[in-house]
Structure formats: structure tokens, C-alpha cells
Scaffold this motif. Structure first.
Motif, PDB file in Angstrom:
ATOM      1  N   ASN A   1      57.648  47.703  25.412  1.00 24.24           N
ATOM      2  CA  ASN A   1      57.613  49.096  24.967  1.00 24.24           C
ATOM      3  C   ASN A   1      56.888  49.215  23.619  1.00 24.24           C
ATOM      4  O   ASN A   1      56.562  48.219  22.991  1.00 24.24           O
ATOM      5  CB  ASN A   1      59.020  49.699  24.947  1.00 24.24           C
ATOM      6  CG  ASN A   1      59.956  48.925  24.062  1.00 24.24           C
ATOM      7  OD1 ASN A   1      59.579  48.541  22.959  1.00 24.24           O
ATOM      8  ND2 ASN A   1      61.171  48.668  24.526  1.00 24.24           N
ATOM      9  N   ILE A   2      56.702  50.428  23.193  1.00 21.06           N
ATOM     10  CA  ILE A   2      55.864  50.683  22.006  1.00 21.06           C
ATOM     11  C   ILE A   2      56.490  50.120  20.724  1.00 21.06           C
ATOM     12  O   ILE A   2      55.775  49.758  19.790  1.00 21.06           O
ATOM     13  CB  ILE A   2      55.564  52.208  21.884  1.00 21.06           C
ATOM     14  CG1 ILE A   2      54.535  52.524  20.804  1.00 21.06           C
ATOM     15  CG2 ILE A   2      56.831  53.011  21.616  1.00 21.06           C
ATOM     16  CD1 ILE A   2      53.138  52.233  21.196  1.00 21.06           C
TER      17      ILE A   2
ATOM     18  N   GLY B   1      52.718  55.981  31.852  1.00 20.77           N
ATOM     19  CA  GLY B   1      53.415  54.694  31.747  1.00 20.77           C
ATOM     20  C   GLY B   1      54.726  54.852  31.009  1.00 20.77           C
ATOM     21  O   GLY B   1      54.771  54.859  29.776  1.00 20.77           O
TER      22      GLY B   1
ATOM     23  N   SER C   1      59.524  54.874  24.939  1.00 12.89           N
ATOM     24  CA  SER C   1      58.602  55.823  24.295  1.00 12.89           C
ATOM     25  C   SER C   1      58.994  57.259  24.634  1.00 12.89           C
ATOM     26  O   SER C   1      58.841  58.155  23.801  1.00 12.89           O
ATOM     27  CB  SER C   1      57.152  55.545  24.683  1.00 12.89           C
ATOM     28  OG  SER C   1      57.001  55.489  26.081  1.00 12.89           O
TER      29      SER C   1
ATOM     30  N   GLU D   1      55.383  57.619  35.654  1.00  7.62           N
ATOM     31  CA  GLU D   1      55.665  56.197  35.898  1.00  7.62           C
ATOM     32  C   GLU D   1      55.491  55.891  37.386  1.00  7.62           C
ATOM     33  O   GLU D   1      56.033  56.580  38.237  1.00  7.62           O
ATOM     34  CB  GLU D   1      57.090  55.869  35.430  1.00  7.62           C
ATOM     35  CG  GLU D   1      57.607  54.504  35.809  1.00  7.62           C
ATOM     36  CD  GLU D   1      56.739  53.327  35.364  1.00  7.62           C
ATOM     37  OE1 GLU D   1      56.352  53.263  34.184  1.00  7.62           O
ATOM     38  OE2 GLU D   1      56.415  52.480  36.218  1.00  7.62           O
ATOM     39  N   VAL D   2      54.755  54.812  37.673  1.00  3.96           N
ATOM     40  CA  VAL D   2      54.476  54.486  39.077  1.00  3.96           C
ATOM     41  C   VAL D   2      55.620  53.732  39.742  1.00  3.96           C
ATOM     42  O   VAL D   2      55.813  53.837  40.951  1.00  3.96           O
ATOM     43  CB  VAL D   2      53.151  53.674  39.190  1.00  3.96           C
ATOM     44  CG1 VAL D   2      53.307  52.260  38.672  1.00  3.96           C
ATOM     45  CG2 VAL D   2      52.631  53.656  40.610  1.00  3.96           C
TER      46      VAL D   2
ATOM     47  N   SER E   1      49.666  57.566  38.072  1.00 10.11           N
ATOM     48  CA  SER E   1      49.386  58.598  37.063  1.00 10.11           C
ATOM     49  C   SER E   1      48.338  59.602  37.522  1.00 10.11           C
ATOM     50  O   SER E   1      48.461  60.792  37.255  1.00 10.11           O
ATOM     51  CB  SER E   1      48.928  57.928  35.773  1.00 10.11           C
ATOM     52  OG  SER E   1      47.888  57.010  36.055  1.00 10.11           O
TER      53      SER E   1
ATOM     54  N   ASP F   1      49.574  54.610  28.040  1.00  9.24           N
ATOM     55  CA  ASP F   1      50.211  53.295  27.838  1.00  9.24           C
ATOM     56  C   ASP F   1      50.595  52.667  29.177  1.00  9.24           C
ATOM     57  O   ASP F   1      51.656  52.091  29.308  1.00  9.24           O
ATOM     58  CB  ASP F   1      51.468  53.492  26.949  1.00  9.24           C
ATOM     59  CG  ASP F   1      52.050  52.169  26.477  1.00  9.24           C
ATOM     60  OD1 ASP F   1      51.325  51.174  26.440  1.00  9.24           O
ATOM     61  OD2 ASP F   1      53.252  52.147  26.133  1.00  9.24           O
TER      62      ASP F   1
ATOM     63  N   LEU G   1      43.186  51.393  33.730  1.00  8.89           N
ATOM     64  CA  LEU G   1      43.310  52.795  34.165  1.00  8.89           C
ATOM     65  C   LEU G   1      43.046  53.784  33.028  1.00  8.89           C
ATOM     66  O   LEU G   1      42.987  54.988  33.261  1.00  8.89           O
ATOM     67  CB  LEU G   1      44.717  53.040  34.729  1.00  8.89           C
ATOM     68  CG  LEU G   1      45.092  52.209  35.957  1.00  8.89           C
ATOM     69  CD1 LEU G   1      46.540  52.476  36.355  1.00  8.89           C
ATOM     70  CD2 LEU G   1      44.157  52.524  37.118  1.00  8.89           C
TER      71      LEU G   1
HETATM   72  N1  SAM Z   1      55.267  53.609  27.331  1.00  5.60           N
HETATM   73  C1  SAM Z   1      56.325  52.645  27.558  1.00  5.60           C
HETATM   74  C2  SAM Z   1      57.109  52.472  26.270  1.00  5.60           C
HETATM   75  O1  SAM Z   1      56.470  52.344  25.221  1.00  5.60           O
HETATM   76  O2  SAM Z   1      58.326  52.475  26.318  1.00  5.60           O
HETATM   77  C3  SAM Z   1      55.780  51.317  28.012  1.00  5.60           C
HETATM   78  C4  SAM Z   1      54.913  51.401  29.224  1.00  5.60           C
HETATM   79  S1  SAM Z   1      54.560  49.826  29.917  1.00  5.60           S
HETATM   80  C5  SAM Z   1      53.472  49.131  28.756  1.00  5.60           C
HETATM   81  C6  SAM Z   1      53.498  50.214  31.242  1.00  5.60           C
HETATM   82  C7  SAM Z   1      54.143  50.999  32.368  1.00  5.60           C
HETATM   83  O3  SAM Z   1      53.097  51.651  33.092  1.00  5.60           O
HETATM   84  C8  SAM Z   1      54.901  50.147  33.382  1.00  5.60           C
HETATM   85  O4  SAM Z   1      56.215  50.608  33.521  1.00  5.60           O
HETATM   86  C9  SAM Z   1      54.112  50.343  34.675  1.00  5.60           C
HETATM   87  O5  SAM Z   1      54.923  50.361  35.838  1.00  5.60           O
HETATM   88  C10 SAM Z   1      53.460  51.693  34.436  1.00  5.60           C
HETATM   89  N2  SAM Z   1      52.251  51.923  35.232  1.00  5.60           N
HETATM   90  C11 SAM Z   1      51.317  51.038  35.641  1.00  5.60           C
HETATM   91  N3  SAM Z   1      50.388  51.633  36.366  1.00  5.60           N
HETATM   92  C12 SAM Z   1      50.716  52.950  36.424  1.00  5.60           C
HETATM   93  C13 SAM Z   1      50.142  54.087  37.036  1.00  5.60           C
HETATM   94  N4  SAM Z   1      49.029  54.013  37.744  1.00  5.60           N
HETATM   95  N5  SAM Z   1      50.755  55.266  36.881  1.00  5.60           N
HETATM   96  C14 SAM Z   1      51.894  55.385  36.158  1.00  5.60           C
HETATM   97  N6  SAM Z   1      52.483  54.338  35.571  1.00  5.60           N
HETATM   98  C15 SAM Z   1      51.909  53.141  35.688  1.00  5.60           C
END
Ligand code: SAM
Length: 274
Positions: A59-60, A84, A90, A110-111, A139, A162, A167
Motif C-alpha cells: 500500500n501507499i 487499484g 489508500s 479494484e479488479v 479499471s 496505483d 496500465l
Molecule cells: N492503492 C492501494 C493502496 O495504496 O492501499 C494499493 C494498490 S496495489 C499497489 C495494486 C492493486 O491494483 C492490486 O490490488 C491489484 O489487484 C489492483 N489492480 C491490478 N490491475 C487492476 C486493474 N486492471 N483494475 C483495477 N485494479 C487493478
């Protein structure tokens, strides 16, 4: 209508290995659980405690998180979108900042439905259930659904990017194609700038409209809008973005103990008319 069955990514060695559900058990077995209810700051602290004591969570974190909360306070978006959501860290941090600055809604895309479920539980614990909407799905599909089909948004104010680095650029160009990035209105903040996957994102933000128009002659964009011809109002193909937008952008570098990371902060400042 979906044509292909989409599957969640393979578990990665440093996440998606059960640690996220362990986090829930950790949080809900804490002796101070009652104190956490309705307190975004305390829920964030509990998540940080877990990742400091047990397993790393992607996470961030507090350092970059506080900085981005400062940007939210300066910009005061009424609606903020994140790409994400993961376990909701976040979303809790930034939704709290959006709410404190007079905003109305935080949309977390979130995917992975398992992560979205965890995030839903922690967002509820933090007392932000009515403020945060968690949208499950890729997304790009959620953005199209949200901006074009559901809300018919004419602009986006603040987007936190994020998810996966490869992407970043396609989703930026999707937003350009949806015509919601507006000069003087839209701010984009993207995490993980140290990772090489985001170089194309940074290059696009820094290129001049002329250079981007040139780049578009040889690139094939990804269009989720399934239009047969360019949007008659804007005259560009959604999948190739809008090369005419002008950005002011900079990378802020953070020292995070043993590693460095960067956050790209971008404002839409103009639009060229070729
Ligand atoms: N923003 C979060 C935080 O700071 O608490 C951390 C996000 S984490 C780095 C990346 C997230 O993006 C993962 O949970 C992943 O499943 C999601 N993700 C990956 N590809 C995605 C997509 N195409 N659409 C939405 N979410 C996606």
C-alpha cells in the motif's frame, strides 16, 4: 457485454499469498478493536502495525500517503477516483482527506474481488462506508461504466493511479479519450515511479502535443469504447488518447528507508488546437 472470462492475476510472492486475509484476522483480534471503529487514523495505524510486524503490504504507506493527502487538501476535489484499491489503505487515507476537505465521494476501482471484499470490511471499520464506493472489475471497464454510462461525468478532478504500471498509460489515454481531463480542473497522482513499467506513462506526459500526434501515427491504442469512428466532438480516437492535452508534471522522490520511490504529480494545464 463481456466476451472473455477474465481471471485474477497469479499470486505474487510478495502479496496475494493469504497475508491480506491474515490482516483482517490481525485487525479484528486486536484488543483495541472498539477504539478503531470509526477512526480512519487508527485503522491505518493498525494496517501499518501489521505490515511492520508481520508481512509487507503493497500500500501507499504513511510517508507518501501524507504527502498525497496534502495535495488533496490543496485541491479539494469533490470526487476522487483511485485505480487499484488493494486492502483499502489508500481509500481510507484519501477518502478521509477528501471528506475533511468538503468532498462528496471516493471511488475505489479494484479488479480482484477478494481484495475488494477486504477493503470493504476495513473501509466500514474506519467509518467510511457511505463515503467510499468500491467498484469491482478492470479499471478501464469501471472507468467507462462510471464516467460515460452511469454518471455522465464531464470532468475528473483528482485521480490516484496505483494499479499495475503497464496500465498507467492505457488508462491515462482512456481518460483522455473520454474527454474528462480538463485544463485547470484535473490532477493525476501516480505511484511507483521507480518501476520501469511506468516510463511510457512519464514519456507521454512530457511529450509535446506535436510529438504525441507523431507517436500516434505508429501506435495502436486500446479502445474499450468500441466506437467505429473518432468522437465527432473531439475528433480523436479514444484508444489513442488526446495528444493535444498539455500537462505540467514532476516526479517527487521519497526516501523510504532502504528504497526510494517516486510519485508523479500531474496537472492538466491546457489543450493545443492543431
Ligand atoms: N492503492 C492501494 C493502496 O495504496 O492501499 C494499493 C494498490 S496495489 C499497489 C495494486 C492493486 O491494483 C492490486 O490490488 C491489484 O489487484 C489492483 N489492480 C491490478 N490491475 C487492476 C486493474 N486492471 N483494475 C483495477 N485494479 C487493478
Amino acid at each position: 457485454r463481456r466476451t472473455a472470462h477474465k481471471f485474477v492475476p497469479e499470486p505474487l510472492s510478495w502479496c496475494l499469498d493469504g497475508r491480506e486475509t491474515d490482516l483482517l484476522h490481525y485487525v479484528f483480534s486486536r484488543p483495541d478493536l472498539e477504539d478503531l471503529r470509526g477512526s480512519p487514523a487508527k485503522v491505518l495505524r493498525a494496517i501499518d502495525d501489521y505490515s511492520e510486524k508481520y508481512k509487507y503490504l503493497m500500500n501507499i504507506g504513511p510517508t507518501k500517503g501524507e504527502n498525497i493527502s496534502g495535495l488533496i487538501a490543496a485541491n479539494k476535489p469533490s470526487v476522487m477516483i483511485e485505480l487499484g484499491g488493494y486492502v483499502g489503505y489508500s481509500a481510507i487515507r484519501f477518502a478521509d482527506a477528501v471528506r475533511a476537505n468538503g468532498g462528496k465521494k471516493y471511488l475505489s476501482l479494484e479488479v480482484n474481488p477478494e481484495m475488494a471484499a477486504i477493503s470493504t470490511i476495513l473501509v466500514e471499520l474506519a467509518g467510511l462506508r457511505d463515503f467510499v464506493r468500491i467498484m469491482i472489475g478492470p479499471s478501464d471497464e469501471s472507468l467507462v461504466r462510471l464516467i460515460r454510462d452511469e454518471k455522465k461525468m464531464s470532468s475528473v478532478e483528482f485521480v490516484f493511479i496505483d494499479h499495475w504500471q503497464e496500465l498507467y498509460l492505457p488508462d491515462l489515454q482512456l481518460l483522455e479519450g473520454l474527454d474528462v481531463l480538463k485544463p485547470g480542473v484535473s490532477t493525476l497522482v501516480a505511484d511507483n515511479m521507480r518501476l520501469s513499467g511506468s516510463l511510457d506513462y512519464q514519456a507521454w506526459l512530457r511529450a509535446s502535443p506535436e510529438e504525441k500526434r507523431e507517436m500516434n501515427k505508429t501506435r495502436v491504442g486500446r479502445s474499450k469504447l468500441k466506437r467505429k469512428q473518432p468522437d465527432s466532438a473531439s475528433g480523436h480516437w479514444p484508444g489513442l488518447g488526446n495528444p493535444n492535452l498539455i500537462y505540467e508534471t514532476s516526479t517527487k522522490i521519497f526516501d523510504l528507508g532502504s528504497v526510494q520511490d517516486g510519485v508523479e504529480i500531474t496537472k492538466v494545464v491546457g489543450e493545443d488546437s492543431p
